[in-house]
Design a protein around this motif. Structure first.
Motif, short mmCIF file in Angstrom:
data_model
loop_
_atom_site.label_atom_id
_atom_site.label_comp_id
_atom_site.label_asym_id
_atom_site.label_seq_id
_atom_site.Cartn_x
_atom_site.Cartn_y
_atom_site.Cartn_z
N GLY A 228 -34.53 13.85 3.41
CA GLY A 228 -35.42 13.22 4.44
C GLY A 228 -35.94 14.00 5.36
O GLY A 228 -36.07 15.55 5.23
N ALA A 229 -36.39 13.76 6.92
CA ALA A 229 -37.32 14.60 7.32
C ALA A 229 -36.83 13.76 9.14
O ALA A 229 -37.33 12.51 9.12
N LEU A 230 -36.95 13.96 9.57
CA LEU A 230 -36.99 14.17 11.61
C LEU A 230 -38.34 15.06 11.94
O LEU A 230 -38.32 16.48 11.91
N ILE A 231 -39.11 14.31 12.65
CA ILE A 231 -40.85 14.76 12.87
C ILE A 231 -41.08 15.04 14.62
O ILE A 231 -40.31 13.69 14.99
N GLY A 291 -40.95 19.74 12.92
CA GLY A 291 -39.94 18.84 13.57
C GLY A 291 -39.02 19.92 11.18
O GLY A 291 -39.10 20.85 11.61
N MET A 292 -38.41 19.19 11.31
CA MET A 292 -36.69 20.12 9.71
C MET A 292 -36.59 18.94 9.11
O MET A 292 -36.62 17.36 9.24
N ILE A 293 -36.16 19.02 7.83
CA ILE A 293 -36.09 18.41 7.02
C ILE A 293 -34.55 18.61 6.91
O ILE A 293 -33.39 19.19 7.44
N VAL A 299 -38.60 9.50 6.30
CA VAL A 299 -39.51 10.51 7.53
C VAL A 299 -38.75 9.46 8.54
O VAL A 299 -39.08 8.71 8.71
N ARG A 300 -37.93 10.71 9.44
CA ARG A 300 -38.60 9.68 10.90
C ARG A 300 -39.03 10.25 12.07
O ARG A 300 -39.36 11.44 11.81
N ALA A 301 -39.87 9.77 13.13
CA ALA A 301 -40.08 10.07 13.67
C ALA A 301 -39.06 10.06 14.98
O ALA A 301 -38.72 9.10 15.86
N MET A 302 -39.00 10.85 16.09
CA MET A 302 -39.24 11.54 17.76
C MET A 302 -40.12 11.06 18.18
O MET A 302 -40.93 11.59 18.79
N SER A 303 -40.05 9.93 19.02
CA SER A 303 -41.08 9.89 20.24
C SER A 303 -40.70 10.83 21.38
O SER A 303 -39.36 11.48 21.33
N PRO A 304 -41.86 11.05 22.55
CA PRO A 304 -41.56 12.45 23.59
C PRO A 304 -40.86 11.50 24.61
O PRO A 304 -39.65 12.40 25.17
N ASN A 305 -40.28 10.20 24.17
CA ASN A 305 -38.79 10.01 25.30
C ASN A 305 -37.38 10.31 24.18
O ASN A 305 -36.58 9.85 24.78
N GLY A 306 -37.72 10.30 23.21
CA GLY A 306 -36.37 10.99 23.23
C GLY A 306 -36.19 9.42 22.02
O GLY A 306 -35.02 9.43 20.41
N ASP A 307 -37.01 8.20 21.49
CA ASP A 307 -36.42 7.48 20.57
C ASP A 307 -37.13 7.61 19.23
O ASP A 307 -37.94 8.97 19.19
#
Lengths: 321, 321
Positions: A228-231, A291-293, A299-307
């Motif tokens: 997976g990936a978190l950006i 981001g990180m693998i 693929v997950r995305a973290m918005s500026p507010n942390g969601d």
């Protein structure tokens, strides 16, 4: 009206650069080519079709440039050094003026990368361009989609969303006058990150070029690598024009999904981080950590507010309705 | 409806044969390939367009076969051994049934020649097929169009004019019922003379495949080699059906100009004649002497009554009116 063979001779033969590794170029049944000892041959083929990838009254110079650029971008994403191209042009009429302009754009980019045009075809039919590029890689230093590992850092080159914003502007979206020409340049004449990819491949084993958009293309890496990936959206590198659009609309689709930027997305093991970042600083475009693998398959995305939300692929798929 | 990537995965991946020299096949930005040490890489690209090379309701199985066959014929004409292919398919709809049939024809021929499909593209648009083939040659044993010398003997493989007669039959010409299916086979599923070309290259330094017709294609050899050629019409190898047509009509255009036969025309130095003819007798199609390379710049034809006339090129030229 010129015949097929005249067209080839006049505009394709000797059109690009001479290379010692071309034993026989355009004009025979085949080209004969020499791959350096110890190197692997990297090949990629792409087709651009009128009405799908470009409009019928496209500027032929830009089309010639872009048809080669999108293919060179595939070599860049493998860390390959370009060598040769083949080119098939299908066009409604043997329009010598059109071919001449098309080749001017093609040759401009080919010369920049010491690429030799070694063969191809010309046919009458609905406008369509197929290019195959050929390059060399060190077998131990190619970047593959299936080589991302949990814990790798994710980087992208350049800025994301410019080409998408240029498309929106063409469709009528208001964009500040001062930005239009540079955005249009990014859409029509993308710069394949060839040298950057070649250097990155010394420290990264996994990359993809962003043709369909970050979310979709990083998704291909995740799928092929079973990760997976978190950006982090607030880390995505954007021009002022794209950043303004995102700030005003709250819509992240330009940097995430618009595609056509032909930047590179690369994953780097943490032990290579320092060396990778050091060599990337020598490049003439910024390379940004985004981001990180991680474990997983999305693929997950973290918005500026942390969601954090899963990214739903909306990349450009030629056969999707 | 399947997406682009699903189509590729389902029908292209692992569609042909596995080869040890394919380090990375379909599914990444590039394929990675290993050319054997000491060999040159021979590449050729051809595009087939609907309405030009085939009709819209073409049998997809035959089209898949022929799209590869015409490219393999170019490798045969260099004396190259086939290794890999790339394939770009542009089609109006993501018709899985059509693709499946197309690939069946493509794969049938690919397997016969141990050819691996390593990459390509699929796009929506007017039906069009581009294939690039890749093979290996010994640098000292490739056959080039510019290598014919005055005094060389001229040979052709197989029989000439069958594909042209099949086309005439489709247009309404009466042909004996017993001949139709074998003629149609020659037009729709030409046999690229790969093994024959590979063996011929040990003794011939000059060849071309007959796609445009003997007169036109031998004309390319003459032009590139700065020589002339004299061929003897009564030596041209023809099937009974074509020979009957010529005898009845007095029209030699089928064996001379019809093209689409994909036989090989080879020139052989006289000191190699005995060795060449000996190895050609081991092939499963006849190889026939038809004339000599001479000084000059024209292809001339001697009719059975002894008259000699310059051949006026009437080969198939995609942009000629």
């Amino acid at each position: 009206m010129a015949g097929e063979f005249d067209l080839i001779r006049d505009y394709f033969r000797d059109a690009t650069v001479q290379r010692d590794d071309v034993a026989l170029g355009i004009g025979d049944d085949c080209a004969l080519l020499a791959v350096p000892a110890g190197k692997q041959l990297a090949v990629s083929m792409d087709t651009l079709v009128v009405g799908r990838h470009f409009v019928a009254d496209v500027d032929p110079d830009s089309l010639g440039y872009k048809a080669l650029a999108v293919n060179l971008s595939d070599l860049a994403a493998m860390g390959a050094t370009p060598a040769w191209a083949t080119l098939s042009v299908t066009l409604p009429d043997a329009d010598a003026g059109w071919i001449k302009l098309f080749m001017a754009g093609f040759v401009e980019l080919a010369k920049k990368h010491q690429l030799s045009l070694v063969g191809g075809d010309t046919t009458r039919g609905p406008l369509s361009i197929t290019v195959q590029v050929h390059g060399f890689v060190e077998p131990a230093h190619s970047m593959r989609r299936n080589a991302a590992r949990v814990g790798d850092l994710i980087y992208v080159s350049g800025q994301l969303g410019d080409a998408g914003l240029a498309l929106l502007a063409q469709q009528g979206l208001y964009v500040k006058q001062g930005c239009l020409s540079s955005l249009k340049q990014r859409l029509d004449r993308p710069e394949p990150r060839v040298e950057l990819g070649r250097v990155a491949a010394m420290h990264s084993h996994c990359a993809i070029d962003l043709s369909d958009g970050l979310g979709s293309d990083l998704g291909h890496i995740c799928e092929e690598s079973n990760v997976g990936a978190l950006i982090h959206l607030d880390k995505l590198p954007m021009s002022d024009a794209v950043a303004d659009y995102v700030a005003e609309s709250g819509d992240w689709s330009l940097p995430l999904s618009a595609g056509d930027d032909y930047e590179l997305c690369m994953t780097v093991p943490s032990e290579q981080q320092a060396a990778f970042e050091a060599v990337m600083q020598q490049q003439d475009v910024p390379v940004t950590w985004i981001g990180m693998i991680e474990q997983g398959e999305q693929v997950r995305a973290m918005s500026p507010n942390g969601d954090v939300d899963a990214y739903v692929a909306r990349g450009y798929d030629h056969f999707a309705n």
